[in-house]
Motif scaffolding. Structure first.
Motif, PDB file in Angstrom:
ATOM      1  N   THR A  82     -51.088 -61.762 -45.877  1.00 13.59           N
ATOM      2  CA  THR A  82     -51.057 -62.690 -44.557  1.00 13.59           C
ATOM      3  C   THR A  82     -50.663 -64.460 -45.781  1.00 13.59           C
ATOM      4  OG1 THR A  82     -52.746 -61.571 -43.322  1.00 13.59           O
ATOM      5  CG2 THR A  82     -52.931 -64.018 -43.204  1.00 13.59           C
ATOM      6  N   PRO A  83     -50.557 -65.043 -45.729  1.00 13.63           N
ATOM      7  CA  PRO A  83     -50.360 -66.025 -46.737  1.00 13.63           C
ATOM      8  C   PRO A  83     -51.503 -66.792 -46.557  1.00 13.63           C
ATOM      9  CG  PRO A  83     -48.269 -66.208 -45.119  1.00 13.63           C
ATOM     10  CD  PRO A  83     -49.169 -65.573 -44.762  1.00 13.63           C
ATOM     11  N   ALA A  84     -51.851 -67.756 -47.782  1.00 16.28           N
ATOM     12  CA  ALA A  84     -51.414 -67.565 -49.020  1.00 16.28           C
ATOM     13  C   ALA A  84     -51.397 -67.574 -49.968  1.00 16.28           C
ATOM     14  CB  ALA A  84     -50.378 -69.137 -48.697  1.00 16.28           C
ATOM     15  N   PHE A  85     -50.845 -67.045 -51.005  1.00 19.53           N
ATOM     16  CA  PHE A  85     -51.436 -66.825 -52.505  1.00 19.53           C
ATOM     17  C   PHE A  85     -50.723 -67.417 -53.747  1.00 19.53           C
ATOM     18  CE2 PHE A  85     -51.292 -63.006 -50.556  1.00 19.53           C
ATOM     19  CZ  PHE A  85     -52.128 -62.137 -50.565  1.00 19.53           C
ATOM     20  N   ASP A  86     -52.036 -68.136 -54.640  1.00 18.76           N
ATOM     21  CA  ASP A  86     -51.426 -69.129 -55.609  1.00 18.76           C
ATOM     22  C   ASP A  86     -51.304 -68.912 -57.247  1.00 18.76           C
ATOM     23  OD1 ASP A  86     -53.560 -71.183 -53.607  1.00 18.76           O
ATOM     24  OD2 ASP A  86     -55.246 -69.126 -54.323  1.00 18.76           O
ATOM     25  N   THR A  87     -51.057 -67.347 -56.935  1.00 20.70           N
ATOM     26  CA  THR A  87     -50.857 -67.231 -58.417  1.00 20.70           C
ATOM     27  C   THR A  87     -49.942 -65.210 -57.585  1.00 20.70           C
ATOM     28  OG1 THR A  87     -51.902 -68.214 -59.778  1.00 20.70           O
ATOM     29  CG2 THR A  87     -50.766 -66.293 -60.493  1.00 20.70           C
ATOM     30  N   ILE A  88     -48.595 -65.071 -58.284  1.00 17.85           N
ATOM     31  CA  ILE A  88     -47.756 -63.454 -57.314  1.00 17.85           C
ATOM     32  C   ILE A  88     -47.613 -63.151 -58.510  1.00 17.85           C
ATOM     33  CG2 ILE A  88     -46.013 -62.344 -56.471  1.00 17.85           C
ATOM     34  CD1 ILE A  88     -46.070 -64.392 -54.339  1.00 17.85           C
TER      35      ILE A  88
ATOM     36  N   LEU B 235     -53.098 -68.945 -67.127  1.00 13.26           N
ATOM     37  CA  LEU B 235     -51.749 -69.315 -65.655  1.00 13.26           C
ATOM     38  C   LEU B 235     -52.006 -68.000 -64.667  1.00 13.26           C
ATOM     39  CD1 LEU B 235     -48.763 -69.145 -68.260  1.00 13.26           C
ATOM     40  CD2 LEU B 235     -49.855 -71.183 -67.128  1.00 13.26           C
ATOM     41  N   ILE B 236     -53.221 -67.888 -64.954  1.00 16.62           N
ATOM     42  CA  ILE B 236     -53.405 -67.094 -63.047  1.00 16.62           C
ATOM     43  C   ILE B 236     -54.914 -68.075 -62.857  1.00 16.62           C
ATOM     44  CG2 ILE B 236     -54.764 -65.178 -62.219  1.00 16.62           C
ATOM     45  CD1 ILE B 236     -52.083 -64.119 -63.915  1.00 16.62           C
ATOM     46  N   ARG B 237     -54.536 -68.129 -61.004  1.00 18.84           N
ATOM     47  CA  ARG B 237     -55.772 -68.928 -60.603  1.00 18.84           C
ATOM     48  C   ARG B 237     -55.481 -68.834 -59.358  1.00 18.84           C
ATOM     49  NH1 ARG B 237     -53.373 -73.540 -57.513  1.00 18.84           N
ATOM     50  NH2 ARG B 237     -50.476 -73.941 -58.304  1.00 18.84           N
ATOM     51  N   GLY B 238     -56.711 -68.904 -59.226  1.00 15.60           N
ATOM     52  CA  GLY B 238     -56.691 -68.742 -57.403  1.00 15.60           C
ATOM     53  C   GLY B 238     -56.530 -67.127 -56.520  1.00 15.60           C
ATOM     54  N   ARG B 239     -56.048 -67.530 -55.420  1.00 16.60           N
ATOM     55  CA  ARG B 239     -55.467 -65.490 -54.168  1.00 16.60           C
ATOM     56  C   ARG B 239     -54.871 -65.509 -55.080  1.00 16.60           C
ATOM     57  NH1 ARG B 239     -54.248 -64.864 -48.760  1.00 16.60           N
ATOM     58  NH2 ARG B 239     -54.691 -62.665 -48.714  1.00 16.60           N
TER      59      ARG B 239
ATOM     60  N   ALA C 126     -37.295 -63.011 -52.958  1.00 20.06           N
ATOM     61  CA  ALA C 126     -37.524 -65.086 -53.908  1.00 20.06           C
ATOM     62  C   ALA C 126     -37.672 -64.738 -52.185  1.00 20.06           C
ATOM     63  CB  ALA C 126     -36.319 -65.006 -54.154  1.00 20.06           C
ATOM     64  N   LYS C 127     -37.615 -65.222 -51.276  1.00 22.08           N
ATOM     65  CA  LYS C 127     -37.481 -65.643 -50.059  1.00 22.08           C
ATOM     66  C   LYS C 127     -39.328 -65.265 -49.680  1.00 22.08           C
ATOM     67  CE  LYS C 127     -32.886 -66.771 -48.559  1.00 22.08           C
ATOM     68  NZ  LYS C 127     -32.119 -66.861 -47.429  1.00 22.08           N
ATOM     69  N   VAL C 128     -39.003 -64.097 -49.678  1.00 22.04           N
ATOM     70  CA  VAL C 128     -40.650 -63.051 -49.009  1.00 22.04           C
ATOM     71  C   VAL C 128     -41.364 -64.038 -50.250  1.00 22.04           C
ATOM     72  CG1 VAL C 128     -41.780 -61.446 -49.290  1.00 22.04           C
ATOM     73  CG2 VAL C 128     -39.673 -60.720 -48.159  1.00 22.04           C
ATOM     74  N   LEU C 129     -42.183 -63.786 -51.519  1.00 16.92           N
ATOM     75  CA  LEU C 129     -42.237 -64.569 -52.154  1.00 16.92           C
ATOM     76  C   LEU C 129     -42.515 -65.930 -51.712  1.00 16.92           C
ATOM     77  CD1 LEU C 129     -41.455 -63.190 -55.941  1.00 16.92           C
ATOM     78  CD2 LEU C 129     -42.792 -62.047 -53.760  1.00 16.92           C
ATOM     79  N   HIS C 130     -41.856 -66.703 -51.787  1.00 13.69           N
ATOM     80  CA  HIS C 130     -41.773 -68.319 -51.333  1.00 13.69           C
ATOM     81  C   HIS C 130     -42.740 -68.523 -49.755  1.00 13.69           C
ATOM     82  CE1 HIS C 130     -40.465 -71.895 -49.649  1.00 13.69           C
ATOM     83  NE2 HIS C 130     -40.071 -72.697 -51.149  1.00 13.69           N
ATOM     84  N   SER C 131     -41.970 -67.799 -49.098  1.00 16.32           N
ATOM     85  CA  SER C 131     -42.756 -67.570 -48.186  1.00 16.32           C
ATOM     86  C   SER C 131     -44.601 -67.170 -47.784  1.00 16.32           C
ATOM     87  CB  SER C 131     -42.568 -66.841 -46.920  1.00 16.32           C
ATOM     88  OG  SER C 131     -43.000 -65.389 -46.558  1.00 16.32           O
ATOM     89  N   ILE C 132     -45.142 -66.562 -48.803  1.00 16.23           N
ATOM     90  CA  ILE C 132     -46.410 -66.209 -48.474  1.00 16.23           C
ATOM     91  C   ILE C 132     -47.634 -66.802 -49.600  1.00 16.23           C
ATOM     92  CG2 ILE C 132     -45.807 -64.227 -47.852  1.00 16.23           C
ATOM     93  CD1 ILE C 132     -45.900 -62.520 -50.757  1.00 16.23           C
ATOM     94  N   CYS C 133     -46.600 -67.678 -50.439  1.00 17.27           N
ATOM     95  CA  CYS C 133     -46.510 -68.200 -52.089  1.00 17.27           C
ATOM     96  C   CYS C 133     -46.982 -69.993 -51.389  1.00 17.27           C
ATOM     97  CB  CYS C 133     -46.206 -68.498 -52.938  1.00 17.27           C
ATOM     98  SG  CYS C 133     -46.489 -69.364 -54.492  1.00 17.27           S
ATOM     99  N   ASN C 134     -48.091 -70.621 -52.099  1.00 15.49           N
ATOM    100  CA  ASN C 134     -48.402 -71.621 -51.512  1.00 15.49           C
ATOM    101  C   ASN C 134     -47.897 -73.032 -52.631  1.00 15.49           C
ATOM    102  OD1 ASN C 134     -50.657 -71.644 -49.578  1.00 15.49           O
ATOM    103  ND2 ASN C 134     -52.204 -71.462 -51.088  1.00 15.49           N
ATOM    104  N   PRO C 135     -47.738 -74.053 -51.452  1.00 14.80           N
ATOM    105  CA  PRO C 135     -47.089 -74.817 -52.803  1.00 14.80           C
ATOM    106  C   PRO C 135     -47.463 -75.221 -54.180  1.00 14.80           C
ATOM    107  CG  PRO C 135     -46.466 -75.776 -50.571  1.00 14.80           C
ATOM    108  CD  PRO C 135     -47.940 -73.978 -50.144  1.00 14.80           C
TER     109      PRO C 135
ATOM    110  N   PRO D  24     -43.316 -58.658 -45.165  1.00 15.16           N
ATOM    111  CA  PRO D  24     -43.738 -59.208 -45.079  1.00 15.16           C
ATOM    112  C   PRO D  24     -44.618 -58.920 -43.690  1.00 15.16           C
ATOM    113  CG  PRO D  24     -43.023 -60.923 -45.043  1.00 15.16           C
ATOM    114  CD  PRO D  24     -42.001 -59.540 -45.339  1.00 15.16           C
ATOM    115  N   GLY D  25     -43.855 -59.445 -42.696  1.00 17.54           N
ATOM    116  CA  GLY D  25     -44.693 -59.288 -41.268  1.00 17.54           C
ATOM    117  C   GLY D  25     -45.189 -58.019 -41.041  1.00 17.54           C
ATOM    118  N   ASP D  26     -45.059 -57.062 -41.654  1.00 25.03           N
ATOM    119  CA  ASP D  26     -45.502 -56.161 -41.091  1.00 25.03           C
ATOM    120  C   ASP D  26     -47.114 -55.414 -41.447  1.00 25.03           C
ATOM    121  OD1 ASP D  26     -43.301 -55.444 -39.658  1.00 25.03           O
ATOM    122  OD2 ASP D  26     -42.767 -54.516 -40.999  1.00 25.03           O
ATOM    123  N   HIS D  27     -47.363 -56.560 -42.310  1.00 22.05           N
ATOM    124  CA  HIS D  27     -48.414 -56.125 -43.020  1.00 22.05           C
ATOM    125  C   HIS D  27     -49.021 -57.200 -43.033  1.00 22.05           C
ATOM    126  CE1 HIS D  27     -46.568 -52.528 -44.498  1.00 22.05           C
ATOM    127  NE2 HIS D  27     -44.467 -54.042 -45.270  1.00 22.05           N
TER     128      HIS D  27
END
Length: 235
Positions: A119-125, A51-55, A148-157, A112-115
């Motif tokens: 930088t998007p995007a991640f496959d697993t958080i 259940l862990i994959r990608g970035r 949760a909105k931050v996580l949505h913005s940096i997580c791949n569909p 997240p924009g300060d760091h």
């Protein structure tokens, strides 16, 4: 006489949660109850189940045990934490465990924009014991929903967010939340695939012995706490 950690004072927790100094002292003095010297078994099991994959991103990485594990196994992983002392602690731990290439950066997950590390995007958080702080000390649902909105913005569909959070089903040390906090935070743009009871391993230090005994827990040493384990897919 021991120095207070802040964990024994709910009001201080509420006001200090986003203050790096609140967390720095715990790493500088090695008193945080989540410093167990190894990854949480529930997180290790996620990797074994595929259940862990990608970035991979570990927000609120603390001592860095999970990022170290993922890096060692060959994942493109990074851990971030609000506390500079936590990041320094994680880097030392990685070097001591023979994984000096494990990456850690200081970052505030609510901005997240300060760091550049976020930088998007991640496959697993993999959120191990960060989300529940927003839920317990955010005073209302606004803070966990914002996170949760931050996580949505940096997580791949199609990407996955795993959350291991302290549960209010049993006595605990702090930051306990109901499953409803997870359900209500991850609504629009998410699919809650799984949410079940789990366990979280901690360690009672002298600084929080009174808090622990007041909750019916041992005054010192390893503890096994009730938790929630959620798997949420970004849509």
């Amino acid at each position: 006489m021991t120095e207070p950690t802040g964990l024994e004072n709910p009001e201080f927790l509420a006001t200090g949660f986003e203050n790096p100094e609140f967390w720095n002292s715990m790493y500088d003095n090695n008193t945080a109850p989540w410093l167990i010297g190894e990854p949480q078994p529930a997180i290790v099991a996620l990797e074994r189940e595929g259940l862990i994959r990608g970035r991979v991103l570990e927000p609120g990485c603390g001592s860095g045990e999970h990022t170290i594990l993922f890096t060692k196994l060959g994942y493109d992983a990074i851990g971030v934490d609000l506390s500079p002392s936590a990041v320094a602690y994680a880097r030392r731990t990685a070097a001591e465990k023979g994984v000096p290439n494990a990456r850690f950066e200081v970052a505030n997950m609510l901005h997240p924009g300060d760091h550049s590390a976020l930088t998007p995007a991640f496959d697993t958080i993999v959120d191990c014991a960060l989300f529940h702080g927003f839920g317990a000390y955010g005073r209302d649902m606004g803070t966990p929903k914002a996170y949760a909105k931050v996580l949505h913005s940096i997580c791949n569909p199609g990407g996955l967010v795993h959350i291991l959070a302290h549960s209010d089903a049993e006595p605990g040390l702090s930051s306990q939340i109901s499953d409803a906090v997870i359900r209500e935070s991850f609504d629009d743009g998410w699919e809650l695939e799984d949410l079940q009871p789990a366990r979280y391993q901690g360690y009672v230090t002298e600084q929080i012995a009174e808090t622990a005994t007041n909750a019916g827990l041992p005054a010192h040493g390893p503890i096994d706490l009730a938790a929630w384990l959620a798997r949420i897919r970004r849509i």
